[in-house]
Scaffold this motif. Structure first.
Motif, short mmCIF file in Angstrom:
data_model
loop_
_atom_site.label_atom_id
_atom_site.label_comp_id
_atom_site.label_asym_id
_atom_site.label_seq_id
_atom_site.Cartn_x
_atom_site.Cartn_y
_atom_site.Cartn_z
N UNK A 55 0.83 -1.21 0.00
CA UNK A 55 0.00 0.00 0.00
C UNK A 55 0.86 1.25 0.00
N UNK A 56 1.86 1.29 0.88
CA UNK A 56 2.72 2.47 0.99
C UNK A 56 3.53 2.69 -0.28
N UNK A 57 4.03 1.62 -0.86
CA UNK A 57 4.81 1.73 -2.08
C UNK A 57 3.98 2.21 -3.25
N UNK A 58 2.75 1.76 -3.32
CA UNK A 58 1.85 2.17 -4.39
C UNK A 58 1.57 3.67 -4.31
N UNK A 59 1.34 4.17 -3.10
CA UNK A 59 1.09 5.60 -2.90
C UNK A 59 2.32 6.42 -3.30
N UNK A 60 3.50 5.95 -2.90
CA UNK A 60 4.73 6.68 -3.22
C UNK A 60 4.92 6.80 -4.73
N UNK B 230 6.42 9.67 -7.97
CA UNK B 230 6.99 9.31 -9.27
C UNK B 230 6.01 9.51 -10.43
N UNK B 231 4.77 9.87 -10.11
CA UNK B 231 3.80 10.18 -11.15
C UNK B 231 3.27 9.00 -11.92
N UNK B 232 3.29 7.81 -11.34
CA UNK B 232 2.77 6.62 -12.02
C UNK B 232 1.26 6.50 -11.77
N UNK C 119 11.54 -4.04 -14.80
CA UNK C 119 10.79 -2.83 -14.48
C UNK C 119 9.38 -2.86 -15.05
N UNK C 120 8.86 -4.05 -15.27
CA UNK C 120 7.51 -4.19 -15.83
C UNK C 120 6.44 -3.84 -14.80
N UNK C 121 6.80 -3.93 -13.50
CA UNK C 121 5.89 -3.50 -12.44
C UNK C 121 6.51 -2.29 -11.75
N UNK C 122 5.68 -1.51 -11.08
CA UNK C 122 6.14 -0.26 -10.45
C UNK C 122 6.66 -0.47 -9.04
N UNK C 123 6.08 -1.42 -8.32
CA UNK C 123 6.45 -1.67 -6.92
C UNK C 123 6.75 -3.15 -6.74
N UNK D 270 10.99 17.37 -1.24
CA UNK D 270 10.07 18.43 -1.64
C UNK D 270 8.86 17.85 -2.38
N UNK D 271 9.10 16.92 -3.30
CA UNK D 271 8.01 16.29 -4.05
C UNK D 271 7.06 15.53 -3.13
N UNK D 272 7.64 14.83 -2.14
CA UNK D 272 6.82 14.08 -1.18
C UNK D 272 5.87 15.03 -0.44
N UNK D 273 6.40 16.18 -0.03
CA UNK D 273 5.59 17.16 0.71
C UNK D 273 4.54 17.80 -0.20
N UNK D 274 4.95 18.23 -1.38
CA UNK D 274 4.04 18.91 -2.30
C UNK D 274 2.88 18.03 -2.72
#
Length: 329
Positions: A157-162, A167-169, A217-221, A312-316
């Protein structure tokens, strides 16, 4: 936005920390709170001509060394740059924290001082790794050697959110590392984790992924326990060094290969950039109630600047709040 920087953490502190901080102020428009020995920081800045505009120094008389026991260091070195930085973060005096110091101490300190999010039993280290198709997030990559199934599900769950927020996925794919694609494969813990992740409404579960397919790299997490993740991470780092070394040796063989290298220089440059860990800057500690980025111990100024960019990206993008909401669901 204010980013707190552990100026004394890492092999190249404080010089590379300050150079990276100065670059971040200039390029990213952030304010930096550099925590560490005031005299050493001032002397380093003067000696190397580092512009300190936009950088505020907060004094800390101690430093946590890589050889220190993490829990003992956090409890007893209360005036260390890392502990002071974490206290500033917990008090809301900065939006995020970047440190290249001891991973164990940072994880322990973040857990004890900044605290975990509700519902998160253990924070995980997420490392972005280059892949053939695209970079992917590996977690846990070293924080938790043994993990029950529900922890692996939480990591997913946490990795998917990140990956979505930072990363804009869009709708990132999540897979569980295993020794076979079938859902019956693996240890009892991994079989149970597969079923939990299959029913998790917060992720797009793609099933099991075998280790030989991870570098695609076929999957994101890519989810696994910290022991497995650390093996994957270090093997990947070793193979990257091996391939780049062999490529360099091959091109230096004779005049013909050197000419070929010249003709292929753009492709070689792109290949090297793809394997450059400094581009991502650091690994987020996912599950902590504030944004904490662990930069590599040998980070240079470029890596520090990019770790600040990551923070910065994490916060924004509201990463922590999004994790909180998805864990609650």
């Amino acid at each position: 936005m204010k980013i707190i920087l552990d100026a004394m953490g890492g092999d190249n502190a404080p010089k590379e920390m300050l150079l990276g901080a100065a670059a971040a102020v200039k390029e990213l428009g952030v304010e930096i709170i550099a925590v560490g020995d005031e005299e050493k920081i001032a002397a380093c800045a003067a000696e190397n001509g580092i512009e300190m505009t936009g950088i505020t120094v907060k004094h800390a008389s101690q430093t946590i060394e890589m050889c220190d026991d993490p829990t003992s260091a956090v409890r007893h070195k209360k005036d260390s740059s890392m502990v002071v930085a974490l206290r500033l973060l917990a008090a809301g005096e900065g939006d995020a924290l970047v440190s290249a110091g001891s991973t164990g101490a940072l994880l322990t300190g973040a857990t004890l001082i900044a605290k975990r999010l509700p519902g998160v039993k253990r924070a995980a280290i997420g490392t972005v790794i280059p892949g053939r198709l695209q970079p992917y997030l590996l977690l846990d990559s070293g924080a938790n050697v043994e993990c029950p199934a529900e922890m692996l599900d939480c990591f997913a769950t946490m990795g998917s959110v990140y990956m979505e927020k930072v990363m804009g996925r869009r709708e990132p794919k999540v897979a569980l590392v295993n020794n076979g694609a079938e859902e019956s494969k693996g240890t009892p813990v991994y079989v149970e984790a597969h079923q939990l992740m299959k029913q998790n409404p917060a992720i797009r579960f793609a099933g099991n992924v075998e280790p030989r397919e991870v570098p695609d790299g076929a999957v994101d997490v890519v989810v696994c326990d910290g022991f497995t993740g650390n093996v994957i991470l270090k093997l990947t780092e070793g193979l990257a060094r091996f391939f780049t070394g062999e490529l360099k040796a091959m091109f230096k063989k004779n005049a013909g290969t050197m000419l070929a290298a010249l003709l292929m220089k753009n492709g070689v440059r792109e290949f090297k950039a793809k394997l450059d860990a400094d581009e991502h800057g650091g690994a987020p500690l996912l599950g902590i109630s504030r944004v904490v980025i662990k930069a590599h111990g040998s980070s240079n100024a470029k890596a520090v600047k990019n770790a600040v960019r990551q923070a910065k990206l994490c916060c924004e993008n509201g990463m922590v709040e999004a994790i909180r909401e998805n864990i609650r669901r």
